[in-house]
Design a protein around this motif. Structure first.
Motif, PDB file in Angstrom:
ATOM      1  N   VAL A 463       1.017  -3.970  -0.417  1.00 14.45           N
ATOM      2  CA  VAL A 463       2.280  -4.012   0.322  1.00 14.45           C
ATOM      3  C   VAL A 463       3.064  -5.269  -0.050  1.00 14.45           C
ATOM      4  O   VAL A 463       4.309  -5.245  -0.121  1.00 14.45           O
ATOM      5  CB  VAL A 463       2.002  -3.966   1.842  1.00 14.45           C
ATOM      6  N   ALA A 464       2.368  -6.358  -0.350  1.00 17.26           N
ATOM      7  CA  ALA A 464       3.033  -7.637  -0.605  1.00 17.26           C
ATOM      8  C   ALA A 464       3.640  -7.708  -2.004  1.00 17.26           C
ATOM      9  O   ALA A 464       4.799  -8.093  -2.172  1.00 17.26           O
ATOM     10  CB  ALA A 464       2.048  -8.789  -0.404  1.00 17.26           C
ATOM     11  N   ILE A 465       2.876  -7.319  -3.035  1.00 17.90           N
ATOM     12  CA  ILE A 465       3.354  -7.525  -4.417  1.00 17.90           C
ATOM     13  C   ILE A 465       3.474  -6.222  -5.192  1.00 17.90           C
ATOM     14  O   ILE A 465       3.821  -6.262  -6.382  1.00 17.90           O
ATOM     15  CB  ILE A 465       2.426  -8.496  -5.170  1.00 17.90           C
ATOM     16  N   GLY A 466       3.199  -5.088  -4.582  1.00 15.29           N
ATOM     17  CA  GLY A 466       3.325  -3.821  -5.290  1.00 15.29           C
ATOM     18  C   GLY A 466       1.981  -3.332  -5.815  1.00 15.29           C
ATOM     19  O   GLY A 466       1.077  -4.124  -6.098  1.00 15.29           O
ATOM     20  N   PRO A 467       1.843  -2.039  -5.992  1.00 14.51           N
ATOM     21  CA  PRO A 467       0.543  -1.473  -6.400  1.00 14.51           C
ATOM     22  C   PRO A 467       0.137  -1.869  -7.815  1.00 14.51           C
ATOM     23  O   PRO A 467      -1.046  -2.056  -8.092  1.00 14.51           O
ATOM     24  CB  PRO A 467       0.770   0.045  -6.288  1.00 14.51           C
ATOM     25  N   ALA A 488      -3.380 -16.369   0.663  1.00 18.30           N
ATOM     26  CA  ALA A 488      -2.198 -17.230   0.668  1.00 18.30           C
ATOM     27  C   ALA A 488      -1.014 -16.546   0.005  1.00 18.30           C
ATOM     28  O   ALA A 488       0.137 -16.682   0.461  1.00 18.30           O
ATOM     29  CB  ALA A 488      -2.516 -18.552  -0.046  1.00 18.30           C
ATOM     30  N   VAL A 489      -1.258 -15.768  -1.048  1.00 19.46           N
ATOM     31  CA  VAL A 489      -0.176 -15.029  -1.698  1.00 19.46           C
ATOM     32  C   VAL A 489       0.385 -13.966  -0.753  1.00 19.46           C
ATOM     33  O   VAL A 489       1.608 -13.786  -0.660  1.00 19.46           O
ATOM     34  CB  VAL A 489      -0.678 -14.387  -3.001  1.00 19.46           C
ATOM     35  N   ILE A 490      -0.492 -13.287  -0.033  1.00 15.21           N
ATOM     36  CA  ILE A 490      -0.041 -12.273   0.925  1.00 15.21           C
ATOM     37  C   ILE A 490       0.805 -12.907   2.041  1.00 15.21           C
ATOM     38  O   ILE A 490       1.848 -12.385   2.437  1.00 15.21           O
ATOM     39  CB  ILE A 490      -1.253 -11.517   1.519  1.00 15.21           C
ATOM     40  N   GLU A 491       0.370 -14.072   2.511  1.00 16.86           N
ATOM     41  CA  GLU A 491       1.120 -14.755   3.570  1.00 16.86           C
ATOM     42  C   GLU A 491       2.479 -15.244   3.059  1.00 16.86           C
ATOM     43  O   GLU A 491       3.436 -15.307   3.840  1.00 16.86           O
ATOM     44  CB  GLU A 491       0.292 -15.941   4.083  1.00 16.86           C
TER      45      GLU A 491
END
Length: 493
Positions: A463-467, A488-491
């Motif tokens: 959801v954060a950076i794409g599939p 941390a990347v997701i946040e």
């Protein structure tokens, strides 16, 4: 006259023999020292005869008060006498006879004139750009005559020494000769002009013949296909200390060659090598020319098409130009605080523009990645989900499904090229993400925080950076060991 006689003349009777011997040795050494120092002055004066002034100068060097009453202009006359008796033996002694002066003559002589006191006067050189017509200032006619004489001394033929300008070779009938003629005879130029417009003489930058020859040899060496010759030219640019006068010409050459040869990959690579050598030369003051170098470097980073064919390895050129860009930001960022923000803004604008080609996106991603993890985290990561859809659509053009398997659809050459460009963009993003994840994991190393498993992070990372990016990241073993950085990347998103 020996030591005992000199001692008695100054009021020291019965001087011991050992003391007298020591004093004699010291006096002899001092005299030799003064004479040797005086001979230095004599040799520097191109003379073969030692004078009184040489002795006095030697005494001043030794911080000894000079001898008064003697002058080099007066001829020194020595008189001879004998000292001693017939019983003890006589010794010849030469001395300078003192001149006897008559007090009556001195007192009756007229007094010399009193010397004038030292005074200072001030006058205006110019008032608001206008020189006052006063005796202290030269007249305009004298100033023009002086300038004309200086030009004749510097360049008697007006074409003997010509500046080297990229794109124009010196010649007797070329543009540089016309420039010199316009400088020396502006009235004739104005008379020959059919339109009647006044032609102002151009400013002439005089270069020595040696510098002109060096410039031509360096340019031919850098643009040569011979790798040994090219490396020699680059090494000379990188290490030679006397290139200050040629620096503006090299900068202008780089700007012209990059602008005119965007489809010639070897020339672009040579120009970037020249820029890197100039920046590595600590003897050159490059700061005044940064505004001319930056556009050419950015062209090689985010240019739409570099090289004759898209299949050429222009990726290495973009990587080299990005390294040069980072070197400039690190070297001159402290002096110019807006340098790195402006470069970052340019790269971000190129990355976020969907109308730009993927080659431009690749250069922008590469530059933002090498600017540091904080830049990548702040500017690139929040836009990864949207951008991954662009890459994914390009990767599916030639029949590759979402799982990375090829389908039974034949693609043409253009689609293959676009897939290659999308693959490079994907790899550049993965490189930045890997570095960011490692950095964030190091920061979370001493923080007691529960980290989910890779499967638990798959959906939020997607959801954060794409599939596409999430699938490629979680497939790597290094990512499995740095899940705290993934959180941390997701946040961030």
């Amino acid at each position: 006259m020996d030591e005992q006689d000199i001692a008695e003349s100054v009021g020291i009777p019965n001087l011991k023999d050992d003391v007298a011997t020591s004093l004699a040795q010291d006096v002899e050494y001092r005299i030799h020292e003064i004479v040797q120092e005086a001979m230095k002055f004599m040799r520097h004066g191109k003379r073969t005869k030692l004078t009184v002034d040489d002795i006095n100068n030697a005494l001043r060097v030794r911080n000894v008060e000079p001898l008064y009453g003697f002058s080099s202009a007066d001829p020194t006359r020595f008189r001879r006498t004998t000292v001693g008796s017939s019983a003890t033996g006589t010794t010849e002694l030469f001395f300078v006879e003192d001149e006897e002066l008559d007090f009556e003559t001195i007192l009756s002589a007229p007094l010399p004139k009193v010397p004038l006191d030292v005074t200072y006067t001030a006058h205006w050189l110019a008032i608001e750009g206008v020189q006052p017509a006063i005796p202290q200032n030269p007249t305009p006619i004298d100033a023009k005559a002086d300038l004309f004489n200086k030009r004749i001394k510097l360049d008697p033929s007006a074409t003997a020494t010509q500046p080297v300008i990229p794109g124009i070779k010196p010649g007797s009938n070329g543009a540089l000769s016309n420039t010199a003629n316009a400088t020396s005879n502006p009235q004739a130029n104005n008379a020959n002009n059919s339109n009647g417009a006044e032609i102002k003489p151009l400013v002439k930058h005089v270069l020595s013949k040696e510098l002109q020859m060096y410039y031509e040899r360096i340019v031919s060496a850098v643009l040569s296909q011979d790798e040994v010759l090219r490396a020699t030219g680059i090494s000379s640019l990188q290490n030679d200390p006397g290139l200050h006068q040629l620096l503006p010409y090299f900068v202008q050459l780089v700007a012209e060659k990059v602008t005119q040869n965007t489809r010639n990959l070897p020339v672009l690579e040579s120009m970037m090598a020249m820029v890197r050598a100039i920046l590595d030369n600590d003897n050159l003051f490059v700061e005044p020319y940064l505004h001319q170098l930056m556009p050419t470097i950015l062209t090689c980073v985010v240019g739409k098409r570099l090289g004759e064919s898209p299949q050429e390895d222009h990726w290495a050129l973009r990587s080299t130009a990005t390294d040069i860009l980072l070197l400039i930001c690190n070297k001159y960022g402290a002096s110019y605080h807006t340098l790195q923000p402006r470069v970052t803004r340019t790269l971000l604008r190129a990355f976020l523009d969907p109308e730009k080609p993927l080659t431009t996106h690749y250069g922008a991603i590469l530059g933002l990645t090498r600017m540091g993890n904080e830049v990548f985290k702040t500017l690139v990561v929040p836009n990864l989900k949207t951008y991954s859809t662009i890459i994914e659509s390009e990767l599916l053009v030639d029949g590759q499904d979402r799982e990375g398997n090829f389908m039974e659809i034949e693609g043409d050459v253009a689609s293959t090229i676009r897939k290659n460009e999308a693959s490079h963009c994907l790899e550049a993003l993965l490189v930045g993400l890997r570095a960011l994840i490692r950095s964030e994991t190091e920061k979370q190393k001493y923080v007691n925080k529960d980290v989910p498993t890779a499967e638990g992070l798959r959906e939020p990372l997607t959801v954060a950076i794409g599939p596409l990016l999430a699938r490629n990241l979680l497939r790597e073993e290094a990512t499995q060991q740095n899940l705290a950085g993934v959180v941390a990347v997701i946040e961030t998103c």
